[in-house]
Design a protein around this motif. Structure first.
Motif, PDB file in Angstrom:
ATOM      1  N   TYR A 103     -29.091-122.240 -21.663  1.00 41.69           N
ATOM      2  CA  TYR A 103     -29.692-121.456 -20.586  1.00 41.69           C
ATOM      3  C   TYR A 103     -28.756-120.343 -20.139  1.00 41.69           C
ATOM      4  O   TYR A 103     -27.549-120.391 -20.336  1.00 41.69           O
ATOM      5  N   ILE A 104     -29.351-119.338 -19.537  1.00 44.65           N
ATOM      6  CA  ILE A 104     -28.658-118.327 -18.748  1.00 44.65           C
ATOM      7  C   ILE A 104     -29.168-118.483 -17.325  1.00 44.65           C
ATOM      8  O   ILE A 104     -30.383-118.533 -17.106  1.00 44.65           O
ATOM      9  N   ASN A 105     -28.258-118.576 -16.367  1.00 41.84           N
ATOM     10  CA  ASN A 105     -28.695-118.625 -14.970  1.00 41.84           C
ATOM     11  C   ASN A 105     -28.333-117.278 -14.322  1.00 41.84           C
ATOM     12  O   ASN A 105     -28.666-116.237 -14.870  1.00 41.84           O
ATOM     13  N   ASP A 106     -27.673-117.270 -13.185  1.00 41.64           N
ATOM     14  CA  ASP A 106     -27.341-115.994 -12.533  1.00 41.64           C
ATOM     15  C   ASP A 106     -26.634-115.073 -13.528  1.00 41.64           C
ATOM     16  O   ASP A 106     -25.724-115.494 -14.240  1.00 41.64           O
ATOM     17  N   HIS A 107     -27.028-113.813 -13.537  1.00 39.41           N
ATOM     18  CA  HIS A 107     -26.617-112.913 -14.595  1.00 39.41           C
ATOM     19  C   HIS A 107     -26.508-111.484 -14.070  1.00 39.41           C
ATOM     20  O   HIS A 107     -26.852-111.204 -12.913  1.00 39.41           O
ATOM     21  N   SER A 108     -26.054-110.586 -14.935  1.00 39.11           N
ATOM     22  CA  SER A 108     -25.919-109.179 -14.578  1.00 39.11           C
ATOM     23  C   SER A 108     -26.154-108.336 -15.817  1.00 39.11           C
ATOM     24  O   SER A 108     -25.714-108.677 -16.916  1.00 39.11           O
ATOM     25  N   LEU A 109     -26.866-107.230 -15.643  1.00 36.17           N
ATOM     26  CA  LEU A 109     -27.149-106.290 -16.722  1.00 36.17           C
ATOM     27  C   LEU A 109     -26.551-104.931 -16.370  1.00 36.17           C
ATOM     28  O   LEU A 109     -26.677-104.466 -15.235  1.00 36.17           O
ATOM     29  N   LEU A 114     -25.251-107.789 -21.192  1.00 37.94           N
ATOM     30  CA  LEU A 114     -25.718-108.869 -20.325  1.00 37.94           C
ATOM     31  C   LEU A 114     -24.597-109.885 -20.171  1.00 37.94           C
ATOM     32  O   LEU A 114     -23.984-110.298 -21.157  1.00 37.94           O
ATOM     33  N   PHE A 115     -24.319-110.264 -18.928  1.00 40.05           N
ATOM     34  CA  PHE A 115     -23.343-111.302 -18.622  1.00 40.05           C
ATOM     35  C   PHE A 115     -24.045-112.363 -17.778  1.00 40.05           C
ATOM     36  O   PHE A 115     -24.909-112.032 -16.960  1.00 40.05           O
ATOM     37  N   GLY A 116     -23.669-113.626 -17.953  1.00 43.55           N
ATOM     38  CA  GLY A 116     -24.330-114.633 -17.138  1.00 43.55           C
ATOM     39  C   GLY A 116     -23.732-116.012 -17.249  1.00 43.55           C
ATOM     40  O   GLY A 116     -22.985-116.337 -18.186  1.00 43.55           O
ATOM     41  N   ILE A 117     -24.059-116.847 -16.260  1.00 44.18           N
ATOM     42  CA  ILE A 117     -23.770-118.272 -16.345  1.00 44.18           C
ATOM     43  C   ILE A 117     -24.478-118.822 -17.578  1.00 44.18           C
ATOM     44  O   ILE A 117     -25.636-118.494 -17.838  1.00 44.18           O
ATOM     45  N   THR A 118     -23.807-119.669 -18.330  1.00 41.26           N
ATOM     46  CA  THR A 118     -24.461-120.262 -19.489  1.00 41.26           C
ATOM     47  C   THR A 118     -23.944-121.673 -19.730  1.00 41.26           C
ATOM     48  O   THR A 118     -22.816-122.007 -19.373  1.00 41.26           O
ATOM     49  N   HIS A 119     -24.810-122.486 -20.334  1.00 38.50           N
ATOM     50  CA  HIS A 119     -24.449-123.865 -20.684  1.00 38.50           C
ATOM     51  C   HIS A 119     -25.562-124.425 -21.553  1.00 38.50           C
ATOM     52  O   HIS A 119     -26.701-123.947 -21.522  1.00 38.50           O
ATOM     53  N   ARG A 120     -25.215-125.450 -22.280  1.00 42.39           N
ATOM     54  CA  ARG A 120     -26.233-126.178 -23.038  1.00 42.39           C
ATOM     55  C   ARG A 120     -27.170-126.882 -22.060  1.00 42.39           C
ATOM     56  O   ARG A 120     -26.757-127.386 -21.029  1.00 42.39           O
ATOM     57  N   GLU A 121     -28.490-126.885 -22.352  1.00 44.09           N
ATOM     58  CA  GLU A 121     -29.433-127.630 -21.528  1.00 44.09           C
ATOM     59  C   GLU A 121     -29.146-129.134 -21.636  1.00 44.09           C
ATOM     60  O   GLU A 121     -28.664-129.596 -22.666  1.00 44.09           O
ATOM     61  N   PRO A 122     -29.422-129.934 -20.613  1.00 44.08           N
ATOM     62  CA  PRO A 122     -29.997-129.541 -19.320  1.00 44.08           C
ATOM     63  C   PRO A 122     -28.924-129.013 -18.367  1.00 44.08           C
ATOM     64  O   PRO A 122     -27.753-128.918 -18.729  1.00 44.08           O
ATOM     65  N   ALA A 123     -29.360-128.686 -17.140  1.00 44.92           N
ATOM     66  CA  ALA A 123     -28.477-128.070 -16.154  1.00 44.92           C
ATOM     67  C   ALA A 123     -27.215-128.898 -15.922  1.00 44.92           C
ATOM     68  O   ALA A 123     -27.276-130.114 -15.780  1.00 44.92           O
ATOM     69  N   ALA A 124     -26.080-128.202 -15.874  1.00 45.90           N
ATOM     70  CA  ALA A 124     -24.795-128.846 -15.603  1.00 45.90           C
ATOM     71  C   ALA A 124     -23.914-127.871 -14.839  1.00 45.90           C
ATOM     72  O   ALA A 124     -22.914-127.374 -15.369  1.00 45.90           O
ATOM     73  N   PRO A 125     -24.260-127.552 -13.588  1.00 44.50           N
ATOM     74  CA  PRO A 125     -23.562-126.477 -12.876  1.00 44.50           C
ATOM     75  C   PRO A 125     -22.060-126.690 -12.716  1.00 44.50           C
ATOM     76  O   PRO A 125     -21.304-125.711 -12.721  1.00 44.50           O
ATOM     77  N   GLU A 126     -21.618-127.936 -12.565  1.00 40.42           N
ATOM     78  CA  GLU A 126     -20.182-128.155 -12.386  1.00 40.42           C
ATOM     79  C   GLU A 126     -19.406-128.003 -13.690  1.00 40.42           C
ATOM     80  O   GLU A 126     -18.177-128.003 -13.686  1.00 40.42           O
ATOM     81  N   ASP A 127     -20.117-127.883 -14.805  1.00 42.98           N
ATOM     82  CA  ASP A 127     -19.466-127.729 -16.110  1.00 42.98           C
ATOM     83  C   ASP A 127     -19.689-126.326 -16.679  1.00 42.98           C
ATOM     84  O   ASP A 127     -19.448-126.089 -17.855  1.00 42.98           O
ATOM     85  N   GLU A 128     -20.137-125.390 -15.854  1.00 37.92           N
ATOM     86  CA  GLU A 128     -20.357-124.012 -16.297  1.00 37.92           C
ATOM     87  C   GLU A 128     -19.034-123.260 -16.209  1.00 37.92           C
ATOM     88  O   GLU A 128     -18.625-122.811 -15.142  1.00 37.92           O
ATOM     89  N   ARG A 129     -18.361-123.152 -17.359  1.00 42.13           N
ATOM     90  CA  ARG A 129     -16.983-122.658 -17.376  1.00 42.13           C
ATOM     91  C   ARG A 129     -16.774-121.396 -18.193  1.00 42.13           C
ATOM     92  O   ARG A 129     -15.638-120.927 -18.317  1.00 42.13           O
ATOM     93  N   VAL A 130     -17.833-120.851 -18.786  1.00 39.90           N
ATOM     94  CA  VAL A 130     -17.711-119.589 -19.517  1.00 39.90           C
ATOM     95  C   VAL A 130     -18.858-118.669 -19.120  1.00 39.90           C
ATOM     96  O   VAL A 130     -19.923-119.134 -18.697  1.00 39.90           O
ATOM     97  N   PHE A 131     -18.622-117.376 -19.259  1.00 37.60           N
ATOM     98  CA  PHE A 131     -19.675-116.391 -19.046  1.00 37.60           C
ATOM     99  C   PHE A 131     -20.213-115.919 -20.389  1.00 37.60           C
ATOM    100  O   PHE A 131     -19.454-115.495 -21.273  1.00 37.60           O
ATOM    101  N   ALA A 132     -21.538-115.986 -20.534  1.00 33.58           N
ATOM    102  CA  ALA A 132     -22.186-115.449 -21.720  1.00 33.58           C
ATOM    103  C   ALA A 132     -22.055-113.926 -21.736  1.00 33.58           C
ATOM    104  O   ALA A 132     -21.968-113.277 -20.692  1.00 33.58           O
ATOM    105  N   HIS A 133     -22.069-113.373 -22.959  1.00 32.51           N
ATOM    106  CA  HIS A 133     -22.055-111.925 -23.147  1.00 32.51           C
ATOM    107  C   HIS A 133     -22.983-111.607 -24.300  1.00 32.51           C
ATOM    108  O   HIS A 133     -22.922-112.250 -25.361  1.00 32.51           O
TER     109      HIS A 133
END
Length: 295
Positions: free
Chosen positions: A28-34, A44-63
């Motif tokens: 997933y991509i959550n909060d992001h910026s274009l 595009l930059f954004g919160i990313t992680h493997r599904e399902p949601a794991a907000p406390e383990d979101e440690r890299v920004f997608a690009h």
């Protein structure tokens, strides 16, 4: 005759980027910026992680990058990874702007106490390599202060972010601070106070403010009383005000079926995004500024 005021309404959403395409698992991509870079390419930059949601383990920004806003988008290596030595426990909600020939990213870096969460700043010359501000966080706030965005208003920068009325909890608010140099910031002030109260979450997440005509519009969600319903997650409320610093629940003019919505201007038009947990990536719709009221 009184002039009808503009109301932002979204057209149909189309997925423009799937971060899990070609991978064995859904992401997933959550909060992001274009942002469009100085050469004309989109990033595009954004919160990313493997599904399902794991907000406390979101440690890299997608690009990801694309030649046009609608794509095709190409996944790039993550642009930033949480740095424990910098006090970061996660990476949330990047917002990227171009300023004086360089790029600035404000983001939520977390921390070990939710009532003292860090809003951080990083710099880049190419939107690929990023350097954190040497003096540490811009400031700290709670509860889990996050989702920052920058807007130039009159003669200063305004940094909006999600927080609570008291750092330990209370009514959910959109707080803001101002600066003339992006380094020294005012104390916190409140731009919007929700009727809802609590700590984690709430209905003031992902604040995004735009100016259209003579008014300012605050996009924020999930939508108030709808936040606890099945479709409340994909609901962004829009509030209209003649001030960039003051919105009230009574100012609501629209609800848009989107999560973590960002407004983007391209091709002479306004567009709005939608993303989030379980949403299959980033989606884009035309944002129409209509006359009337639709709540």
């Amino acid at each position: 005759m009184r002039r009808a005021e503009s109301v932002p309404l979204a057209g149909p959403f189309t997925r423009i980027y799937d971060p899990g395409e070609g991978l064995p698992d859904a992401w997933y991509i959550n909060d992001h910026s274009l942002i469009r870079d100085y050469s004309g390419s989109w990033h595009l930059f954004g919160i990313t992680h493997r599904e399902p949601a794991a907000p406390e383990d979101e440690r890299v920004f997608a690009h990801a990058t694309a030649p046009e806003l609608h794509g095709p988008w190409t996944r790039r290596p993550p642009c930033l990874t949480a740095d424990p030595d910098y006090g970061e426990t996660h990476l949330w909600a990047p917002h990227v702007i171009a300023h004086e020939g360089v790029y600035l990213m404000v983001y939520a870096g977390g921390g070990y106490e939710p009532d003292s969460a860090a809003i951080n700043l990083a710099y880049s010359t190419d939107l690929v390599e990023w350097t954190r501000r040497g003096d540490g966080p811009l400031f700290r706030d709670g509860y889990e202060a996050r989702d920052p965005m920058l807007l130039w208003v009159d003669d200063r920068w305004v940094l909006y972010y999600c927080a609570t009325e008291d750092p330990a909890g209370g009514h959910h608010v959109v707080a803001y601070r101002t600066s003339v140099d992006l380094e020294h910031w005012s104390g916190r002030r409140i731009a919007f106070r929700s009727d809802r109260a609590g700590t984690v979450g709430g209905d003031t997440e992902s604040p995004f403010v735009v100016r259209h005509g003579r008014h300012f519009y605050l996009f924020v969600g999930p939508c108030g009383a709808y936040a606890d319903t099945e479709d409340g997650y994909t609901c962004t409320a829009v509030y209209r005000s003649d001030s960039a610093y003051r919105f009230t629940p009574a100012d609501i003019v629209s609800r848009i079926p989107a999560h973590a919505a960002e407004v983007v201007h391209a091709e002479g038009r306004s567009w709005i995004t939608h993303a989030g947990w379980g949403q299959g990536g980033v989606h884009l719709a035309r944002l129409n500024w209509s006359a009337g009221l639709s709540v």
